[in-house]
Design an enzyme around this catalytic site. Sequence first.
Site, PDB file in Angstrom:
ATOM      1  NE  ARG A  40       6.822  -0.548   9.843  1.00 20.77           N
ATOM      2  CZ  ARG A  40       5.607  -0.346   9.347  1.00 20.77           C
ATOM      3  NH1 ARG A  40       5.467   0.253   8.185  1.00 20.77           N
ATOM      4  NH2 ARG A  40       4.543  -0.736  10.002  1.00 20.77           N
ATOM      5  CE  LYS A  98      -2.123  -0.566   3.918  1.00 22.10           C
ATOM      6  NZ  LYS A  98      -1.604  -1.848   4.420  1.00 22.10           N
ATOM      7  NE  ARG A 101       7.452  -3.137   5.901  1.00 23.66           N
ATOM      8  CZ  ARG A 101       6.149  -2.877   5.962  1.00 23.66           C
ATOM      9  NH1 ARG A 101       5.473  -2.599   4.878  1.00 23.66           N
ATOM     10  NH2 ARG A 101       5.534  -2.913   7.120  1.00 23.66           N
ATOM     11  NE  ARG A 134      -3.779  -0.432  10.133  1.00 26.12           N
ATOM     12  CZ  ARG A 134      -2.628   0.072   9.652  1.00 26.12           C
ATOM     13  NH1 ARG A 134      -2.597   1.278   9.166  1.00 26.12           N
ATOM     14  NH2 ARG A 134      -1.560  -0.654   9.645  1.00 26.12           N
ATOM     15  NE  ARG A 182       2.504  -4.306  11.180  1.00 31.86           N
ATOM     16  CZ  ARG A 182       3.479  -4.318  10.269  1.00 31.86           C
ATOM     17  NH1 ARG A 182       4.591  -4.985  10.492  1.00 31.86           N
ATOM     18  NH2 ARG A 182       3.330  -3.678   9.147  1.00 31.86           N
TER      19      ARG A 182
HETATM   20  P1  AMP Z   1       1.370   1.213   9.127  1.00 28.77           P
HETATM   21  O1  AMP Z   1       2.653   1.900   8.823  1.00 28.77           O
HETATM   22  O2  AMP Z   1       0.210   1.782   8.362  1.00 28.77           O
HETATM   23  O3  AMP Z   1       1.474  -0.291   9.009  1.00 28.77           O
HETATM   24  O4  AMP Z   1       1.029   1.515  10.668  1.00 28.77           O
HETATM   25  C1  AMP Z   1       1.916   1.119  11.699  1.00 28.77           C
HETATM   26  C2  AMP Z   1       1.170   1.028  13.030  1.00 28.77           C
HETATM   27  O5  AMP Z   1       0.604   2.313  13.354  1.00 28.77           O
HETATM   28  C3  AMP Z   1      -0.015   0.074  13.042  1.00 28.77           C
HETATM   29  O6  AMP Z   1       0.364  -1.268  13.301  1.00 28.77           O
HETATM   30  C4  AMP Z   1      -0.859   0.656  14.173  1.00 28.77           C
HETATM   31  O7  AMP Z   1      -0.294   0.353  15.443  1.00 28.77           O
HETATM   32  C5  AMP Z   1      -0.676   2.158  13.949  1.00 28.77           C
HETATM   33  N1  AMP Z   1      -1.701   2.678  12.997  1.00 28.77           N
HETATM   34  C6  AMP Z   1      -1.472   3.270  11.795  1.00 28.77           C
HETATM   35  N2  AMP Z   1      -2.631   3.623  11.195  1.00 28.77           N
HETATM   36  C7  AMP Z   1      -3.621   3.238  12.038  1.00 28.77           C
HETATM   37  C8  AMP Z   1      -5.030   3.298  11.986  1.00 28.77           C
HETATM   38  N3  AMP Z   1      -5.691   3.828  10.928  1.00 28.77           N
HETATM   39  N4  AMP Z   1      -5.744   2.800  13.043  1.00 28.77           N
HETATM   40  C9  AMP Z   1      -5.113   2.281  14.115  1.00 28.77           C
HETATM   41  N5  AMP Z   1      -3.781   2.171  14.221  1.00 28.77           N
HETATM   42  C10 AMP Z   1      -3.019   2.647  13.201  1.00 28.77           C
END
Ligand code: AMP
Length: 221
Positions: free
Chosen positions: A166, A19, A133, A94, A177
């Site tokens: 990460r 994404k 990654r 989400r 996740r």
């Molecule tokens: P991402 O980089 O989008 O995978 O986000 C990394 C982490 O940030 C996720 O595993 C959540 O802990 C938090 N996070 C990011 N976006 C959201 C969202 N829309 N709702 C809840 N938690 C989020």
Amino acid sequence: MRKLKIQALIFLGPPGAGKGTQARSVANEFGIPQISTGDTLRDAVRKGTPLGLAARTRMERGELVSDEVVCGIAAERIRQPDTSRGFILDGFPRTIGQAEFLAGLLREEGRGDPLVIYVRVGADVLARRLSGRRTCPVCGRTYNLHFSPPRQDEVCDVDSSPLVQRPDDGEEAIRQRLAAYETLTQPLVDYYSKRGLLHDVDGGRSPDEVSRDLFNLVAQA
Ligand code: AMP
């Protein structure tokens, strides 16, 4: 720069679907900002702000941060003037709660219905993508040790910084996740599909192939 009819683009899909990568290339192609709640939260964690301190533990465990917090982040960012020609949401919404909040916000702001791009990828590809990654901590460029490795082992091609993983790309956090995705986010596929807003894209192909499809899809929407 290409013109866009739809104002809000949403990238939906499991962690590791690509994404972020695809959102970035569509953002560049159409000259609109990419809004990543994950990036905003990671930045807050790095800077040690109250938001970062509150979100850190949940993020490192691979759990979702509360709807209230991420809806606040998204709303504030969407209201910035650089979104006037449109914007891309990467990693938001989400949960159904976040999707409902966003629907209200888009209505209030007169933005019309979003175009939702569901990036579909099989579980085996996801596991390899997530574990391979790596990111450059200096320029932010992302690599994958299995699919798009740097020229020199674990070192950025652009600025030679050692690449990092990460904190939430460890095995247990990845498991968590994916579980959070299945339970809380996957229902959004149905939610947007029922409203006729969902477009399904095969994310298992090379990044360039996926981007080509997306450029056409977005340009025609
Ligand atoms: P991402 O980089 O989008 O995978 O986000 C990394 C982490 O940030 C996720 O595993 C959540 O802990 C938090 N996070 C990011 N976006 C959201 C969202 N829309 N709702 C809840 N938690 C989020």
